[in-house]
Scaffold this active site. Sequence first.
Site, short mmCIF file in Angstrom:
data_model
loop_
_atom_site.label_atom_id
_atom_site.label_comp_id
_atom_site.label_asym_id
_atom_site.label_seq_id
_atom_site.Cartn_x
_atom_site.Cartn_y
_atom_site.Cartn_z
N ARG A 119 0.89 -1.18 0.04
CA ARG A 119 0.22 -0.07 0.03
C ARG A 119 0.87 1.17 -0.16
O ARG A 119 0.51 2.09 -0.63
CB ARG A 119 -0.97 0.02 1.10
CG ARG A 119 -2.08 1.13 1.26
CD ARG A 119 -2.97 0.98 2.48
NE ARG A 119 -2.16 0.37 3.50
CZ ARG A 119 -2.29 -1.06 3.88
NH1 ARG A 119 -3.30 -1.61 3.19
NH2 ARG A 119 -1.95 -1.52 4.75
N THR A 120 1.86 1.25 0.93
CA THR A 120 2.67 2.48 0.79
C THR A 120 3.35 2.86 -0.36
O THR A 120 3.24 3.84 -0.75
CB THR A 120 3.66 2.55 2.18
OG1 THR A 120 2.95 2.21 3.38
CG2 THR A 120 4.27 3.64 2.25
N LYS A 132 23.22 -8.83 -1.59
CA LYS A 132 24.59 -9.13 -1.81
C LYS A 132 25.51 -8.61 -0.88
O LYS A 132 26.66 -8.49 -1.12
CB LYS A 132 25.01 -8.52 -3.35
CG LYS A 132 24.33 -9.16 -4.46
CD LYS A 132 24.59 -8.42 -5.92
CE LYS A 132 23.75 -8.92 -6.89
NZ LYS A 132 23.55 -8.11 -8.31
N ARG A 139 11.83 2.20 2.33
CA ARG A 139 11.21 1.43 3.43
C ARG A 139 12.24 0.55 3.85
O ARG A 139 12.87 -0.15 3.08
CB ARG A 139 9.91 0.90 3.05
CG ARG A 139 9.32 0.10 4.39
CD ARG A 139 7.86 -0.24 3.97
NE ARG A 139 7.07 -0.55 5.24
CZ ARG A 139 6.12 0.04 5.56
NH1 ARG A 139 5.69 1.01 4.81
NH2 ARG A 139 5.54 -0.52 6.48
N HIS A 178 7.24 6.74 10.65
CA HIS A 178 6.54 6.64 9.35
C HIS A 178 5.80 7.96 8.92
O HIS A 178 4.71 8.11 9.18
CB HIS A 178 5.41 5.29 9.44
CG HIS A 178 4.77 5.14 8.27
ND1 HIS A 178 5.20 5.50 7.04
CD2 HIS A 178 3.86 3.94 7.72
CE1 HIS A 178 4.55 4.96 6.14
NE2 HIS A 178 3.60 4.10 6.78
#
Lengths: 138, 304
Positions: free
Chosen positions: B51-52, B80, B101, B129
């Site tokens: 959603r974000t 990696k 995020r 957030h």
Amino acid sequence: MNIDSIKDGIVIDHIQSGKCMEIYRLLDLEKLDCQIAIIKNALSQKMGRKDIIKIDAAIELDFDLLGYVAPGVTIDIIRGGVLVEKKTPELPEKIVGVICCKNPRCISTTEQELPQVFRLADRERRIYRCFYCESMSK
Amino acid sequence: MKSLIDICDLSREEIDSLLDTANDIIAHPEVYSEKCRGKKLATLFFEPSTRTRLSFEAAMYELGGNVLGFSEAQSSSASKGESVADTARVVSCYADIIAMRHPKEGAPLVASMHASVPIINAGDGGHNHPTQTLADLLTIKREKGGFDGLTLGFCGDLKFGRTVHSLIAAMSRYKDIRVVLISPQELKLPSYVKRDILQKNGIPYTQTTDFESVIDSLDILYMTRVQRERFFSEEEYLRLKDSYILTPEKLRRAKSDLCVMHPLPRVNEISTAIDNDPRACYFKQVLYGKYMRMALILMLLGVN
């Protein structure tokens, strides 16, 4: 036990008993080649027992961290055998490379070469928080 | 160059300006449809959050810009072993702005220290957030007309609920706010949030475990999910997850103009029977989130 008084140097006094070696390492005193006296468990009217470090050289040291590591210590600056300045270190605003963040979710636990940085969040309650995740120091 | 890592990075004036821009976008979307033409947003999602991510991507597309990025760490160079600092430096060469995020708390802050373009924190673990808080603020502004004088109820997981902490911090800048904290003992608002935000700003607050005794006093009810991923023990999660469930029966005693909010996703803490109640604002909140992200992208890119 007698230790000669110093003419030009620094006396770190009122160290909580047992903490002198921690301070010795923190200030990198092993790198100095001057005379250094480490006095453990000296009698003290105020503290009962205390540690003292005497450095026999007129050098500049960064005492900022002592406010965090050893609250209550006093730093006497001696010149020509006379006490010219007495300092009581305060809590530093920022501490780098001393406290490790214990939060397993903090980026500082995985990011390569990221310095551990803590900032003073509450002077009165002596609370530091991680710069990255804001967890309290423990 | 400014980034947005924590909602407190923004002054009240900057938040007010973002709210004005978002409202203007809602009123005149056509004016903004080409504002970011030729600009690229990189969405670096080291953990999935559909959603974000979609909200950021929709925001950039609606501004006429382009989007590139990845939606999980496995498809990035982090798998990696690349550092966040290096990823930020590299992606700065490809994009004009980055939304990140990351499961590690503080990762977007580290990225902002090394990137040469603005970084938007799109969620870092249980920490910050800020764009969710911007969505919450626009919802309150549009549904209640302003912020002063409101009684806000926060219900559910107030301990790990980062959206709750951030919204309380953002709302503490407004006048005559009252806060009601509704949670089980184990999920109470941390004492440092109470001390550093509520008490420091002189905001009156009450704490209760009894949801029904306070619902009639609320202008805003901010529901939260008890999040499985914030618990180390499955047993503890299962014990607390059904603590508070909002049902039509409970809502009967609430004010007729109550605004029910939720950062979503919900599990079962709001009954679907409430979805069509005019007081249910959580889907509007999603839409408002997109507009605030549009406003934020414009501000950070310096586009007028």
